[in-house]
Design a protein around this motif. Structure first.
Motif, PDB file in Angstrom:
ATOM      1  N   GLU A  12       0.828  -1.200   0.000  1.00 14.55           N
ATOM      2  CA  GLU A  12       0.000   0.000   0.000  1.00 14.55           C
ATOM      3  C   GLU A  12       0.866   1.256   0.000  1.00 14.55           C
ATOM      4  OE1 GLU A  12      -3.519   2.081   2.714  1.00 14.55           O
ATOM      5  OE2 GLU A  12      -2.917   0.007   3.086  1.00 14.55           O
ATOM      6  N   GLY A  13       0.529   2.196  -0.874  1.00 18.27           N
ATOM      7  CA  GLY A  13       1.244   3.468  -0.933  1.00 18.27           C
ATOM      8  C   GLY A  13       2.399   3.491  -1.924  1.00 18.27           C
ATOM      9  N   PHE A  14       2.677   2.355  -2.579  1.00 18.95           N
ATOM     10  CA  PHE A  14       3.779   2.287  -3.538  1.00 18.95           C
ATOM     11  C   PHE A  14       3.237   2.128  -4.957  1.00 18.95           C
ATOM     12  CE2 PHE A  14       5.804   1.296   0.415  1.00 18.95           C
ATOM     13  CZ  PHE A  14       7.099   1.805   0.292  1.00 18.95           C
ATOM     14  N   ARG A  15       3.919   2.787  -5.895  1.00 25.50           N
ATOM     15  CA  ARG A  15       3.505   2.710  -7.294  1.00 25.50           C
ATOM     16  C   ARG A  15       4.398   1.780  -8.110  1.00 25.50           C
ATOM     17  NH1 ARG A  15       3.031   8.788  -9.357  1.00 25.50           N
ATOM     18  NH2 ARG A  15       2.330   7.661 -11.218  1.00 25.50           N
ATOM     19  N   GLU A  16       5.600   1.515  -7.601  1.00 25.16           N
ATOM     20  CA  GLU A  16       6.536   0.662  -8.334  1.00 25.16           C
ATOM     21  C   GLU A  16       7.591   0.135  -7.374  1.00 25.16           C
ATOM     22  OE1 GLU A  16       9.439   0.841 -12.316  1.00 25.16           O
ATOM     23  OE2 GLU A  16       8.122   2.528 -11.812  1.00 25.16           O
ATOM     24  N   VAL A  17       8.119  -1.041  -7.683  1.00 22.66           N
ATOM     25  CA  VAL A  17       9.251  -1.594  -6.934  1.00 22.66           C
ATOM     26  C   VAL A  17      10.511  -1.326  -7.752  1.00 22.66           C
ATOM     27  CG1 VAL A  17      10.351  -3.686  -6.065  1.00 22.66           C
ATOM     28  CG2 VAL A  17       7.875  -3.388  -5.824  1.00 22.66           C
ATOM     29  N   TYR A  18      11.517  -0.779  -7.104  1.00 26.21           N
ATOM     30  CA  TYR A  18      12.771  -0.456  -7.778  1.00 26.21           C
ATOM     31  C   TYR A  18      13.900  -1.340  -7.253  1.00 26.21           C
ATOM     32  CZ  TYR A  18      10.453   3.847  -9.296  1.00 26.21           C
ATOM     33  OH  TYR A  18       9.588   4.752  -9.850  1.00 26.21           O
ATOM     34  N   LEU A  19      14.871  -1.612  -8.103  1.00 27.31           N
ATOM     35  CA  LEU A  19      16.098  -2.235  -7.657  1.00 27.31           C
ATOM     36  C   LEU A  19      17.079  -1.134  -7.269  1.00 27.31           C
ATOM     37  CD1 LEU A  19      14.768  -4.587  -9.382  1.00 27.31           C
ATOM     38  CD2 LEU A  19      17.099  -5.476  -9.548  1.00 27.31           C
ATOM     39  N   PRO A  20      18.063  -1.439  -6.412  1.00 24.56           N
ATOM     40  CA  PRO A  20      19.046  -0.424  -6.038  1.00 24.56           C
ATOM     41  C   PRO A  20      19.733   0.175  -7.267  1.00 24.56           C
ATOM     42  CG  PRO A  20      19.251  -2.336  -4.618  1.00 24.56           C
ATOM     43  CD  PRO A  20      18.280  -2.707  -5.694  1.00 24.56           C
ATOM     44  N   GLY A  21      19.798   1.488  -7.295  1.00 23.44           N
ATOM     45  CA  GLY A  21      20.424   2.204  -8.398  1.00 23.44           C
ATOM     46  C   GLY A  21      19.467   2.608  -9.505  1.00 23.44           C
ATOM     47  N   GLU A  22      18.276   2.048  -9.522  1.00 22.65           N
ATOM     48  CA  GLU A  22      17.330   2.321 -10.606  1.00 22.65           C
ATOM     49  C   GLU A  22      16.789   3.754 -10.532  1.00 22.65           C
ATOM     50  OE1 GLU A  22      13.858  -0.256 -12.870  1.00 22.65           O
ATOM     51  OE2 GLU A  22      14.301  -0.658 -10.758  1.00 22.65           O
ATOM     52  N   ILE A  23      16.471   4.213  -9.340  1.00 22.26           N
ATOM     53  CA  ILE A  23      15.964   5.585  -9.194  1.00 22.26           C
ATOM     54  C   ILE A  23      17.035   6.585  -9.619  1.00 22.26           C
ATOM     55  CG2 ILE A  23      15.234   7.316  -7.507  1.00 22.26           C
ATOM     56  CD1 ILE A  23      13.819   5.052  -5.986  1.00 22.26           C
ATOM     57  N   GLU A  24      18.274   6.334  -9.217  1.00 26.69           N
ATOM     58  CA  GLU A  24      19.376   7.232  -9.584  1.00 26.69           C
ATOM     59  C   GLU A  24      19.577   7.256 -11.099  1.00 26.69           C
ATOM     60  OE1 GLU A  24      19.915   6.083  -5.353  1.00 26.69           O
ATOM     61  OE2 GLU A  24      19.447   5.002  -7.188  1.00 26.69           O
ATOM     62  N   ALA A  25      19.431   6.090 -11.753  1.00 27.04           N
ATOM     63  CA  ALA A  25      19.584   6.027 -13.214  1.00 27.04           C
ATOM     64  C   ALA A  25      18.499   6.848 -13.906  1.00 27.04           C
ATOM     65  CB  ALA A  25      19.541   4.575 -13.677  1.00 27.04           C
ATOM     66  N   LEU A  26      17.258   6.769 -13.396  1.00 23.87           N
ATOM     67  CA  LEU A  26      16.169   7.561 -13.958  1.00 23.87           C
ATOM     68  C   LEU A  26      16.398   9.060 -13.734  1.00 23.87           C
ATOM     69  CD1 LEU A  26      13.158   5.329 -12.831  1.00 23.87           C
ATOM     70  CD2 LEU A  26      13.956   5.681 -15.191  1.00 23.87           C
ATOM     71  N   LYS A  27      16.878   9.392 -12.542  1.00 31.03           N
ATOM     72  CA  LYS A  27      17.185  10.787 -12.220  1.00 31.03           C
ATOM     73  C   LYS A  27      18.261  11.328 -13.172  1.00 31.03           C
ATOM     74  CE  LYS A  27      17.177  14.270  -9.074  1.00 31.03           C
ATOM     75  NZ  LYS A  27      16.004  15.004  -8.626  1.00 31.03           N
ATOM     76  N   ARG A  28      19.282  10.521 -13.388  1.00 33.11           N
ATOM     77  CA  ARG A  28      20.380  10.909 -14.276  1.00 33.11           C
ATOM     78  C   ARG A  28      19.871  11.171 -15.688  1.00 33.11           C
ATOM     79  NH1 ARG A  28      24.006   8.756 -17.910  1.00 33.11           N
ATOM     80  NH2 ARG A  28      26.159   9.558 -17.727  1.00 33.11           N
ATOM     81  N   GLU A  29      19.047  10.270 -16.184  1.00 33.09           N
ATOM     82  CA  GLU A  29      18.497  10.405 -17.534  1.00 33.09           C
ATOM     83  C   GLU A  29      17.714  11.705 -17.679  1.00 33.09           C
ATOM     84  OE1 GLU A  29      15.204   8.006 -20.200  1.00 33.09           O
ATOM     85  OE2 GLU A  29      16.490   6.835 -18.849  1.00 33.09           O
ATOM     86  N   GLY A  30      16.907  12.036 -16.676  1.00 36.47           N
ATOM     87  CA  GLY A  30      16.125  13.260 -16.725  1.00 36.47           C
ATOM     88  C   GLY A  30      16.983  14.505 -16.669  1.00 36.47           C
ATOM     89  N   GLN A  31      18.028  14.490 -15.827  1.00 33.89           N
ATOM     90  CA  GLN A  31      18.854  15.689 -15.672  1.00 33.89           C
ATOM     91  C   GLN A  31      19.768  15.921 -16.864  1.00 33.89           C
ATOM     92  OE1 GLN A  31      19.587  17.457 -11.714  1.00 33.89           O
ATOM     93  NE2 GLN A  31      20.129  15.356 -11.159  1.00 33.89           N
ATOM     94  N   ILE A  32      20.144  14.865 -17.560  1.00 33.91           N
ATOM     95  CA  ILE A  32      20.926  15.047 -18.778  1.00 33.91           C
ATOM     96  C   ILE A  32      20.103  15.839 -19.790  1.00 33.91           C
ATOM     97  CG2 ILE A  32      21.841  13.830 -20.798  1.00 33.91           C
ATOM     98  CD1 ILE A  32      22.900  11.697 -18.877  1.00 33.91           C
ATOM     99  N   LYS A  33      18.810  15.572 -19.848  1.00 34.56           N
ATOM    100  CA  LYS A  33      17.925  16.266 -20.786  1.00 34.56           C
ATOM    101  C   LYS A  33      17.563  17.665 -20.311  1.00 34.56           C
ATOM    102  CE  LYS A  33      15.720  11.975 -22.356  1.00 34.56           C
ATOM    103  NZ  LYS A  33      14.464  11.167 -22.333  1.00 34.56           N
ATOM    104  N   GLU A  34      17.261  17.795 -19.017  1.00 31.70           N
ATOM    105  CA  GLU A  34      16.678  19.029 -18.504  1.00 31.70           C
ATOM    106  C   GLU A  34      17.676  19.962 -17.821  1.00 31.70           C
ATOM    107  OE1 GLU A  34      13.587  17.715 -15.934  1.00 31.70           O
ATOM    108  OE2 GLU A  34      12.641  16.475 -17.479  1.00 31.70           O
ATOM    109  N   GLY A  35      18.882  19.478 -17.559  1.00 35.57           N
ATOM    110  CA  GLY A  35      19.871  20.269 -16.841  1.00 35.57           C
ATOM    111  C   GLY A  35      20.071  19.756 -15.429  1.00 35.57           C
ATOM    112  N   VAL A  36      21.217  20.036 -14.860  1.00 33.90           N
ATOM    113  CA  VAL A  36      21.571  19.563 -13.526  1.00 33.90           C
ATOM    114  C   VAL A  36      20.984  20.511 -12.493  1.00 33.90           C
ATOM    115  CG1 VAL A  36      23.461  18.844 -12.030  1.00 33.90           C
ATOM    116  CG2 VAL A  36      23.740  18.721 -14.512  1.00 33.90           C
ATOM    117  N   SER A  37      20.191  19.959 -11.578  1.00 32.53           N
ATOM    118  CA  SER A  37      19.539  20.787 -10.572  1.00 32.53           C
ATOM    119  C   SER A  37      20.514  21.114  -9.441  1.00 32.53           C
ATOM    120  CB  SER A  37      18.322  20.052 -10.001  1.00 32.53           C
ATOM    121  OG  SER A  37      17.687  20.832  -9.006  1.00 32.53           O
TER     122      SER A  37
END
Length: 364
Positions: free
Chosen positions: A302-327
Motif C-alpha cells: 500500500e502506498g507504492f507505485r513501483e518496486v525499484y532495484l538499487p540504483g534504478e531511481i538514480e539512473a532515472l534521475k540521471r536520464e532526466g537531468q541530462i535532458k533538462e539540466g543539472v539541478s
C-alpha cells in the motif's frame, strides 16, 4: 525557487576549468570532474560539485597533492597494494577500480588496496565503472570518525561507505547498492546546515550524547548508525578492510575534507569479480534477468507505485537531468560563483542573475 537547472556542458566546462587552474592535470581533472557531476546527476548532491571549493582549497594549502601519483608497493597476479601519496581520492579510486577490473579479467578476481588517499566522493561511481566492464564491483572506504561504538558516546568510527554494483545486459542499467552506515551520511546533515533546516531527532547525538535536531550540533557530535548495532558492526568491518588491511591509519586518525591541517590518510579497498570464472557470464545474466523480472513484477504494498532495484531511481534521475539540466541549489551556485571569482573565471550571466535576483524560466 531555490533550485536551478544548469546545462550539463556548461557545468562540466566550469568545473574542469577550475581544476586546471588549480593545478590538476587534464586527465585527472576530467576524472575528478566526472565523479562530482555524476553524483549530482544521480541526485546525490552531498557528493557533487558543492564540495569542489573544499577539494581545491586542500590543493592550494598543500594537504592534497597534485598530480595524483599511485606507487605500487606490492603486486601479484590478482592483487595490487598502492600508495596514493596524499593525492585526490577520486582519481586514486578511479584508477584503482580500473586496475581491479583488469586483474579480474585476467584471473577471475582482482583486489586493490590503497593507502594515503583522500575522500573519494560517491562509492557507487567506482563500482559502476567496474560493472560497465561486465564484472561485479565492490568498494569501500574508511572516513573520519563520526560514529560511536554501539553503547558508547565518543566518535571512533567513520560512517565508512561501501558499494556493490552488478552488471546486467549491455543496455540495461547496473544494479548499484551504495550506502554509508549512519542513518544518513554526514553530507546530508551538512546540507541541512547550509539550508538552515532542522534534522530528524534520530539522525545524530550531541557531543554529550543527547538527541538533537540542530545540524551544527550534530556535526560536532556523533552520527547514529543505521539498524543500531548492525550498522556499528558494518562500519567496523569496513575500517578493518581498509585502514587495517592497508597498514595505514584507522578511522580515529583520518581527517575530513574540511580539516585543512594535514593530509586525510584515507584508505580504500576495491574488488572485481568476473562471472566467467564461475558459472559463466551467460548463466549469470540469465539468472539476474530472472531476478529482475520477479522483483519488478512483485505485488505492491500500500502506498507504492513501483518496486525499484538499487540504483534504478538514480539512473532515472540521471536520464532526466541530462535532458533538462543539472539541478543545483542557490547556495551551491553561490559557492561556485565565489570560487570562479577567486580563480578569475567568468560565469554565464544567467547564473549571476539567478543568484542575485531569483530563478529563471530557462535552463542555464
Amino acid at each position: 525557487m531555490d533550485q536551478q537547472n544548469v546545462a550539463l556542458d556548461s557545468l562540466r566546462q566550469l568545473v574542469l576549468k577550475c581544476c586546471l587552474i588549480s593545478g590538476i592535470p587534464e586527465e585527472d581533472g576530467e576524472i575528478f570532474t566526472d565523479c562530482l557531476i555524476e553524483a549530482d546527476l544521480a541526485g546525490i548532491t552531498t557528493h557533487g560539485v558543492d564540495r569542489l571549493p573544499a577539494y581545491l582549497d586542500r590543493i592550494e594549502l598543500g594537504v592534497t597533492k597534485v598530480p595524483t601519483t599511485l606507487t605500487v608497493l606490492k603486486e601479484n597476479s590478482a592483487s595490487i597494494y598502492l600508495d596514493a601519496n596524499d593525492g585526490l581520492g577520486q582519481v586514486a579510486a578511479y584508477k584503482s577500480a580500473k586496475l581491479a577490473a583488469q586483474k579480474a579479467k585476467q584471473n577471475g578476481v582482482g583486489a586493490v588496496v590503497v593507502k594515503n588517499s583522500g575522500h573519494f566522493g560517491r562509492a557507487g561511481y567506482f563500482t559502476e565503472q567496474i560493472a560497465r566492464e561486465g564484472l561485479i564491483g565492490f568498494c569501500c572506504t574508511n572516513a573520519s570518525p563520526r560514529l560511536a561504538p554501539w553503547g558508547g558516546k565518543k566518535a571512533l568510527l567513520g560512517n565508512n561507505p561501501w558499494s556493490f554494483a552488478f552488471p546486467r545486459g549491455k543496455k540495461a542499467p547496473c544494479v548499484i547498492f551504495d550506502i554509508a552506515n549512519s542513518v544518513v551520511a554526514a553530507g546530508k546533515i551538512r546540507e541541512a546546515a547550509h539550508k538552515n533546516e532542522k534534522i530528524p531527532q534520530n539522525w545524530a547525538l550531541t557531543e554529550e550524547g543527547k538527541p538533537t535536531v540542530d545540524p551544527e550540533e550534530a556535526l560536532k557530535g556523533i552520527l547514529l548508525p543505521m539498524a543500531g548495532h548492525k550498522g556499528y558492526g558494518i562500519s567496523l568491518w569496513v575500517a578493518l578492510l581498509t585502514g587495517a588491511l592497508s597498514g595505514s591509519e584507522w578511522d580515529t586518525n583520518v581527517t575530513n575534507i574540511y580539516d585543512y591541517s594535514r593530509p586525510q590518510k584515507v584508505s580504500h579497498t576495491f574488488l572485481a569479480i568476473n562471472p566467467e570464472a564461475f558459472a559463466g557470464r551467460d548463466n549469470y545474466i540469465r539468472t539476474l534477468d530472472h531476478i529482475y523480472r520477479e522483483i519488478k513484477n512483485s505485488p505492491l504494498a500500500e502506498g507504492f507505485r513501483e518496486v525499484y532495484l538499487p540504483g534504478e531511481i538514480e539512473a532515472l534521475k540521471r536520464e532526466g537531468q541530462i535532458k533538462e539540466g543539472v539541478s543545483l541549489s542557490r547556495g551551491t551556485l553561490q559557492r561556485l560563483a565565489d570560487l570562479a571569482a577567486k580563480l578569475k573565471i567568468s560565469l554565464p550571466q544567467d547564473w549571476v542573475q539567478f543568484i542575485r535576483k531569483g530563478s529563471l524560466n530557462k535552463t542555464m
